[in-house]
Design a protein around this motif. Structure first.
Motif, PDB file in Angstrom:
ATOM      1  N   LYS A 168       7.423 -34.679  -1.365  1.00  0.00           N
ATOM      2  CA  LYS A 168       7.971 -35.152  -2.754  1.00  0.00           C
ATOM      3  C   LYS A 168       7.392 -35.886  -3.611  1.00  0.00           C
ATOM      4  N   VAL A 169       6.929 -36.938  -3.120  1.00  0.00           N
ATOM      5  CA  VAL A 169       6.028 -37.736  -4.078  1.00  0.00           C
ATOM      6  C   VAL A 169       4.947 -36.923  -4.810  1.00  0.00           C
ATOM      7  N   CYS A 170       4.074 -36.146  -4.014  1.00  0.00           N
ATOM      8  CA  CYS A 170       3.201 -35.357  -4.048  1.00  0.00           C
ATOM      9  C   CYS A 170       3.754 -34.327  -5.195  1.00  0.00           C
ATOM     10  N   LEU A 171       4.480 -33.795  -5.099  1.00  0.00           N
ATOM     11  CA  LEU A 171       5.275 -32.677  -5.979  1.00  0.00           C
ATOM     12  C   LEU A 171       5.369 -33.276  -7.452  1.00  0.00           C
ATOM     13  N   THR A 172       6.214 -34.248  -7.214  1.00  0.00           N
ATOM     14  CA  THR A 172       6.704 -34.748  -8.573  1.00  0.00           C
ATOM     15  C   THR A 172       5.486 -35.753  -9.431  1.00  0.00           C
ATOM     16  N   GLU A 173       4.803 -36.355  -8.664  1.00  0.00           N
ATOM     17  CA  GLU A 173       3.887 -37.254  -9.299  1.00  0.00           C
ATOM     18  C   GLU A 173       2.662 -36.820  -9.787  1.00  0.00           C
ATOM     19  N   GLU A 174       2.047 -36.146  -8.650  1.00  0.00           N
ATOM     20  CA  GLU A 174       0.718 -35.369  -8.871  1.00  0.00           C
ATOM     21  C   GLU A 174       0.717 -33.862  -9.445  1.00  0.00           C
ATOM     22  N   MET A 175       1.700 -32.963  -8.992  1.00  0.00           N
ATOM     23  CA  MET A 175       1.833 -31.460  -9.535  1.00  0.00           C
ATOM     24  C   MET A 175       2.601 -31.726 -10.727  1.00  0.00           C
ATOM     25  N   GLY A 176       3.259 -32.530 -11.279  1.00  0.00           N
ATOM     26  CA  GLY A 176       4.308 -32.553 -12.316  1.00  0.00           C
ATOM     27  C   GLY A 176       5.471 -31.786 -12.279  1.00  0.00           C
ATOM     28  N   CYS A 177       5.995 -31.434 -10.847  1.00  0.00           N
ATOM     29  CA  CYS A 177       7.446 -30.859 -10.918  1.00  0.00           C
ATOM     30  C   CYS A 177       8.338 -31.883 -11.278  1.00  0.00           C
ATOM     31  N   THR A 178       9.555 -31.627 -11.570  1.00  0.00           N
ATOM     32  CA  THR A 178      10.838 -32.305 -11.806  1.00  0.00           C
ATOM     33  C   THR A 178      11.498 -32.455 -10.704  1.00  0.00           C
ATOM     34  N   ARG A 179      12.615 -33.564 -10.397  1.00  0.00           N
ATOM     35  CA  ARG A 179      13.224 -33.200  -9.252  1.00  0.00           C
ATOM     36  C   ARG A 179      14.258 -32.225  -9.638  1.00  0.00           C
ATOM     37  N   ALA A 180      14.503 -31.972 -10.806  1.00  0.00           N
ATOM     38  CA  ALA A 180      15.561 -30.706 -11.001  1.00  0.00           C
ATOM     39  C   ALA A 180      14.900 -29.422 -10.711  1.00  0.00           C
ATOM     40  N   GLU A 181      13.698 -29.378 -10.918  1.00  0.00           N
ATOM     41  CA  GLU A 181      13.052 -27.777 -10.415  1.00  0.00           C
ATOM     42  C   GLU A 181      13.199 -27.709  -8.776  1.00  0.00           C
ATOM     43  N   ILE A 182      13.233 -28.705  -8.110  1.00  0.00           N
ATOM     44  CA  ILE A 182      13.223 -28.619  -6.784  1.00  0.00           C
ATOM     45  C   ILE A 182      14.565 -28.421  -5.934  1.00  0.00           C
TER      46      ILE A 182
END
Length: 81
Positions: free
Chosen positions: A29-43
């Motif tokens: 989750k940290v990698c997706l949100t911080e490194e890949m730029g996904c928002t929590r709303a997209e997950i």
């Protein structure tokens, strides 16, 4: 004394698996949100699961724009898809 030892032998694998799934899901989750730029709303969902083969923990992730596609991440020595 033997009861405590027996209890530790039974509980150690359970705690290992539960802690491993939580930790790997957090890393993904940290990698997706911080490194890949996904928002929590997209997950849509991201959960850790224990698998028998190596590596022992996988993290299936689903996104709201692609609910039928499962992305699997492995978060051991870094996060890999």
């Amino acid at each position: 004394m033997l009861t405590v030892l027996g209890l530790l032998i039974v509980l150690a694998p359970i705690v290992y698996v539960r802690a491993g799934t939580i930790l790997c899901a957090y890393r993904a989750k940290v990698c997706l949100t911080e490194e890949m730029g996904c928002t929590r709303a997209e997950i849509a969902s991201i959960t850790g699961k224990w698998i028998i083969k190596a590596p022992p923990f996988a993290v299936p992730a689903y996104f709201k724009d692609e609910p039928e596609v499962e992305y699997t991440y492995f978060a051991h020595d870094g996060v890999l898809q």
